[in-house]
Design a protein around this motif. Structure first.
Motif, mmCIF file in Angstrom:
data_model
loop_
_atom_site.group_PDB
_atom_site.id
_atom_site.type_symbol
_atom_site.label_atom_id
_atom_site.label_comp_id
_atom_site.label_asym_id
_atom_site.label_seq_id
_atom_site.Cartn_x
_atom_site.Cartn_y
_atom_site.Cartn_z
ATOM 1 N N MET A 43 0.837 -1.196 0.000
ATOM 2 C CA MET A 43 0.000 0.000 0.000
ATOM 3 C C MET A 43 0.870 1.245 0.000
ATOM 4 O O MET A 43 1.818 1.368 0.777
ATOM 5 N N SER A 44 0.531 2.172 -0.861
ATOM 6 C CA SER A 44 1.271 3.418 -0.971
ATOM 7 C C SER A 44 0.912 4.352 0.184
ATOM 8 O O SER A 44 -0.096 4.150 0.871
ATOM 9 N N PRO A 45 1.706 5.408 0.397
ATOM 10 C CA PRO A 45 1.338 6.400 1.422
ATOM 11 C C PRO A 45 -0.040 7.016 1.176
ATOM 12 O O PRO A 45 -0.778 7.273 2.121
ATOM 13 N N LEU A 46 -0.393 7.237 -0.092
ATOM 14 C CA LEU A 46 -1.716 7.772 -0.387
ATOM 15 C C LEU A 46 -2.801 6.779 -0.004
ATOM 16 O O LEU A 46 -3.862 7.156 0.512
ATOM 17 N N GLY A 47 -2.548 5.498 -0.231
ATOM 18 C CA GLY A 47 -3.509 4.479 0.177
ATOM 19 C C GLY A 47 -3.681 4.442 1.682
ATOM 20 O O GLY A 47 -4.797 4.314 2.191
ATOM 21 N N LEU A 48 -2.559 4.558 2.421
ATOM 22 C CA LEU A 48 -2.645 4.574 3.875
ATOM 23 C C LEU A 48 -3.428 5.786 4.362
ATOM 24 O O LEU A 48 -4.280 5.674 5.258
ATOM 25 N N PHE A 49 -3.166 6.950 3.770
ATOM 26 C CA PHE A 49 -3.932 8.141 4.127
ATOM 27 C C PHE A 49 -5.425 7.918 3.902
ATOM 28 O O PHE A 49 -6.266 8.317 4.716
ATOM 29 N N THR A 50 -5.768 7.256 2.806
ATOM 30 C CA THR A 50 -7.175 7.053 2.456
ATOM 31 C C THR A 50 -7.877 6.144 3.446
ATOM 32 O O THR A 50 -8.993 6.437 3.897
ATOM 33 N N VAL A 51 -7.250 5.035 3.799
ATOM 34 C CA VAL A 51 -7.910 4.132 4.742
ATOM 35 C C VAL A 51 -7.975 4.759 6.136
ATOM 36 O O VAL A 51 -8.938 4.520 6.889
ATOM 37 N N LEU A 52 -6.972 5.574 6.505
ATOM 38 C CA LEU A 52 -7.047 6.261 7.794
ATOM 39 C C LEU A 52 -8.148 7.313 7.792
ATOM 40 O O LEU A 52 -8.793 7.549 8.825
ATOM 41 N N LEU A 53 -8.406 7.923 6.647
ATOM 42 C CA LEU A 53 -9.551 8.823 6.527
ATOM 43 C C LEU A 53 -10.840 8.057 6.769
ATOM 44 O O LEU A 53 -11.755 8.532 7.465
ATOM 45 N N ALA B 189 -20.893 2.293 8.752
ATOM 46 C CA ALA B 189 -19.569 2.394 9.374
ATOM 47 C C ALA B 189 -19.006 1.013 9.680
ATOM 48 O O ALA B 189 -17.797 0.777 9.548
ATOM 49 N N ALA B 190 -19.878 0.091 10.092
ATOM 50 C CA ALA B 190 -19.437 -1.269 10.427
ATOM 51 C C ALA B 190 -18.956 -2.030 9.195
ATOM 52 O O ALA B 190 -18.161 -2.960 9.311
ATOM 53 N N MET B 191 -19.445 -1.673 8.021
ATOM 54 C CA MET B 191 -18.948 -2.293 6.796
ATOM 55 C C MET B 191 -17.592 -1.707 6.388
ATOM 56 O O MET B 191 -16.758 -2.390 5.795
ATOM 57 N N MET B 192 -17.374 -0.442 6.707
ATOM 58 C CA MET B 192 -16.168 0.253 6.253
ATOM 59 C C MET B 192 -14.971 0.048 7.181
ATOM 60 O O MET B 192 -13.861 -0.248 6.730
ATOM 61 N N LEU B 193 -15.156 0.212 8.468
ATOM 62 C CA LEU B 193 -14.015 0.310 9.372
ATOM 63 C C LEU B 193 -13.187 -0.963 9.481
ATOM 64 O O LEU B 193 -11.943 -0.879 9.488
ATOM 65 N N PRO B 194 -13.766 -2.171 9.569
ATOM 66 C CA PRO B 194 -12.904 -3.360 9.692
ATOM 67 C C PRO B 194 -11.951 -3.538 8.510
ATOM 68 O O PRO B 194 -10.891 -4.141 8.657
ATOM 69 N N GLN B 195 -12.320 -3.007 7.351
ATOM 70 C CA GLN B 195 -11.456 -3.151 6.179
ATOM 71 C C GLN B 195 -10.167 -2.347 6.334
ATOM 72 O O GLN B 195 -9.152 -2.669 5.703
ATOM 73 N N VAL B 196 -10.209 -1.301 7.145
ATOM 74 C CA VAL B 196 -9.017 -0.473 7.354
ATOM 75 C C VAL B 196 -7.923 -1.298 8.019
ATOM 76 O O VAL B 196 -6.789 -1.399 7.520
ATOM 77 N N LEU B 197 -8.249 -1.891 9.151
ATOM 78 C CA LEU B 197 -7.262 -2.691 9.873
ATOM 79 C C LEU B 197 -6.821 -3.897 9.064
ATOM 80 O O LEU B 197 -5.636 -4.231 9.020
ATOM 81 N N ILE C 296 -4.428 -2.829 6.290
ATOM 82 C CA ILE C 296 -3.110 -2.522 6.851
ATOM 83 C C ILE C 296 -2.355 -3.802 7.163
ATOM 84 O O ILE C 296 -1.166 -3.955 6.838
ATOM 85 N N GLN C 297 -3.034 -4.757 7.800
ATOM 86 C CA GLN C 297 -2.387 -6.016 8.150
ATOM 87 C C GLN C 297 -1.923 -6.775 6.908
ATOM 88 O O GLN C 297 -0.864 -7.403 6.912
ATOM 89 N N ALA C 298 -2.728 -6.735 5.851
ATOM 90 C CA ALA C 298 -2.430 -7.533 4.667
ATOM 91 C C ALA C 298 -1.421 -6.882 3.729
ATOM 92 O O ALA C 298 -0.866 -7.564 2.866
ATOM 93 N N THR C 299 -1.172 -5.591 3.874
ATOM 94 C CA THR C 299 -0.326 -4.881 2.902
ATOM 95 C C THR C 299 0.930 -4.278 3.507
ATOM 96 O O THR C 299 1.654 -3.556 2.814
ATOM 97 N N THR C 300 1.188 -4.535 4.771
ATOM 98 C CA THR C 300 2.401 -4.013 5.406
ATOM 99 C C THR C 300 3.061 -5.105 6.224
ATOM 100 O O THR C 300 2.395 -6.062 6.659
ATOM 101 N N GLN C 301 4.337 -4.950 6.452
ATOM 102 C CA GLN C 301 5.085 -5.893 7.274
ATOM 103 C C GLN C 301 6.123 -5.146 8.091
ATOM 104 O O GLN C 301 6.527 -4.039 7.730
ATOM 105 N N GLY C 302 6.561 -5.771 9.177
ATOM 106 C CA GLY C 302 7.672 -5.260 9.962
ATOM 107 C C GLY C 302 7.503 -3.824 10.418
ATOM 108 O O GLY C 302 6.423 -3.425 10.888
#
Length: 496
Positions: free
Chosen positions: A40-50, A145-153, A156-162
């Motif tokens: 995930m790019s920085p823009l993608g991270l910003f988007t999911v945090l939004l 909101a319940a459909m949207m928010l779990p996808q954020v975490l 993040i878990q699936a596209t980042t490491q370490g």
């Protein structure tokens, strides 16, 4: 980007990539198969945090708007409780299901659907002609909101490491805490600004342009991910979890305002049976090799279990404090919505500063950062309690600032670290379920805090006066902070 799963790791021009999939016939060319996860790019991270910020802002943004809603719609106490509680209950009930659906159908897809629905339901809230219409729209908004928010975490878990995952989780925790404080600040500003005569409606309508921006960015920058082993929806578990949460949270939310009628006590009686049936059903499904809604085996992860135990008292105290302060400042100290919001600015600033410093402090001091945060939050509450007892009813923003700032500093050292810790050992293919469990626990505790501490404060006010009722409520929150700090002493010293 289309919703098809791409098996390459090359980033698109937007910076989004798709997850690796199990090779099929088209992938059978000679040579070793190299499999990578999505990045995930920085823009993608910003988007999911939004996307993470919107639901939490909307849980708290209505607190300072409640008096205006009451005047405009003749809502009354019971209806105002439903405006707050209806959102929280539907949000909490459906979060785990939202995580499961994202694992199955694709997290980006569910994120887009949930965000679009959140925008539409926010519009419905802002245009609501009656109190009942507003309550119905708020319930639907919580479901979106319940459909949207779990996808954020899960994303993040699936596209980042370490280290990248650690930083992303710290940013998520900082976003969550800051959103809860900023919600009330923004709500006060919007109500007082009365943009185009919208009054309280602006606290909901402001979501619409933000959602449009979020949809554009998500379509461009958020990679599609899903579980390699998606499980079907656990219908019995979903129904029993919903019954358990509703039977506890609904009477706590509505009981005081409606005079504790018979149905509230019947609902309380149902709760232990529903909760027991849910646990037994999930355990049986786990033993039979199925995938329950909340796998008991997931709760055997030490980091997740310890974090959940700590986030409950933290969230109860946090949401109860925010609700009670909003009422006390406006009705007790006769502050306007802007002043009531500005009173929390020191908390937001110190929380943000602590969140930024958190990762480096964890590297040096480990889990003792959480303990130190609890001590600082307790000291802040003590300063606030002394100011209330000494200066009421002449207490102003300057008198509130030291205690509020110190409490925010302590909170900022706790919440981001706890959220990072809870999901640190959850496997990537179960990220949706793990994120759903964590956020459901947090959201249920937030709703429970408003229902319990809010009801305690409102019940004590007629008999003791607002100053003493506020002081007692702060003492209860102080006890919850002390419990969180004591539990943090059992955390492993070194944290990943």
């Amino acid at each position: 980007m289309s919703d098809t799963t791409v098996r390459t790791t090359h980033p698109s021009p937007s910076g989004a990539t798709a997850r690796a999939a199990t090779p099929g016939p088209a992938d059978s060319a000679p040579g070793p198969a190299v499999r990578h996860g999505a990045v995930m790019s920085p823009l993608g991270l910003f988007t999911v945090l939004l996307g993470a910020a919107l639901p939490l802002i909307d849980f708290f943004i209505v607190n300072v708007a409640l008096p205006a809603i009451d005047r405009d719609l003749s809502a009354g106490p019971a209806m105002l409780e439903l405006v707050v509680g209806g959102y929280g209950v539907s949000y909490a009930v459906l979060l785990v299901l939202g995580g499961r659906l994202g694992d199955m159908a694709g997290r980006r897809r569910l994120f887009l659907i949930g965000m679009a629905a959140f925008g539409l339901t926010s519009l419905a809230c802002g245009l609501a002609p009656t109190a009942w219409t507003l309550v119905g729209a708020r319930v639907a908004q919580g479901a979106a909101a319940a459909m949207m928010l779990p996808q954020v975490l899960a994303t993040i878990q699936a596209t980042t490491q370490g280290p990248r995952r650690a930083r992303a989780m710290s940013l998520y925790g900082a976003t969550a805490g800051l959103s809860m404080v900023a919600g009330q600040i923004l709500g006060g500003v919007l109500v007082a600004a009365d943009v185009a005569g919208s009054g309280w409606r602006a606290v909901f309508l402001v979501n619409v342009p933000v959602v449009i921006l979020g949809l554009v960015l998500a379509a461009r920058a958020v990679p599609e991910t899903r579980s390699d082993r998606p499980a079907s929806v656990d219908v019995p578990g979903t129904l029993l979890l919903g019954l358990s949460l509703v039977s506890l949270l609904l009477p706590l939310t509505e009981g005081r305002a409606t005079g504790w009628p018979l149905w509230t006590w019947v609902s309380f009686a149902v709760f232990p049976f529903a909760a027991t049936a849910f646990y037994l059903t999930e355990r049986r499904a786990d033993r039979l090799g199925r995938t329950p809604l909340v796998p008991p085996s997931l709760l055997r992860l030490d980091s997740l279990r310890r974090g959940l135990v700590m986030v409950v008292p933290f969230s109860i105290g946090f949401s109860g404090f925010m609700f009670v302060v909003a009422v006390a400042l406006q009705q007790g100290l006769l502050m306007g919505p802007v002043a009531a919001g500005l009173a929390l600015v020191p908390m937001a600033v110190s929380f943000f500063a602590a969140s930024l410093a958190g990762p480096s402090l964890i590297g040096r001091f480990g889990s003792r950062v959480v303990t130190a945060g609890g001590v600082l939050q307790a000291l802040g509450l003590c300063l606030l309690l002394l100011a209330v007892l000494r200066d009421w009813p002449g207490l102003g923003l300057a008198g509130l600032a030291p205690g509020v700032a110190l409490a925010g500093l302590g909170q900022g050292l706790q919440l981001p670290v706890l959220m990072r810790m809870m999901l640190s050992d959850v496997p990537a293919d179960r990220a949706g379920v793990g994120g759903g469990v964590m956020v459901t626990t947090q959201q249920s505790a937030l709703a429970l805090g408003v229902a319990t501490l809010g009801s305690l404060f409102l019940a004590l006010t007629p008999a003791l006066g607002m100053r003493d009722a506020l002081a007692i409520t702060l003492l209860v929150q102080l006890a919850l902070v002390a419990l969180t700090a004591l539990l943090s002493l059992r955390l492993p010293r070194v944290m990943r």
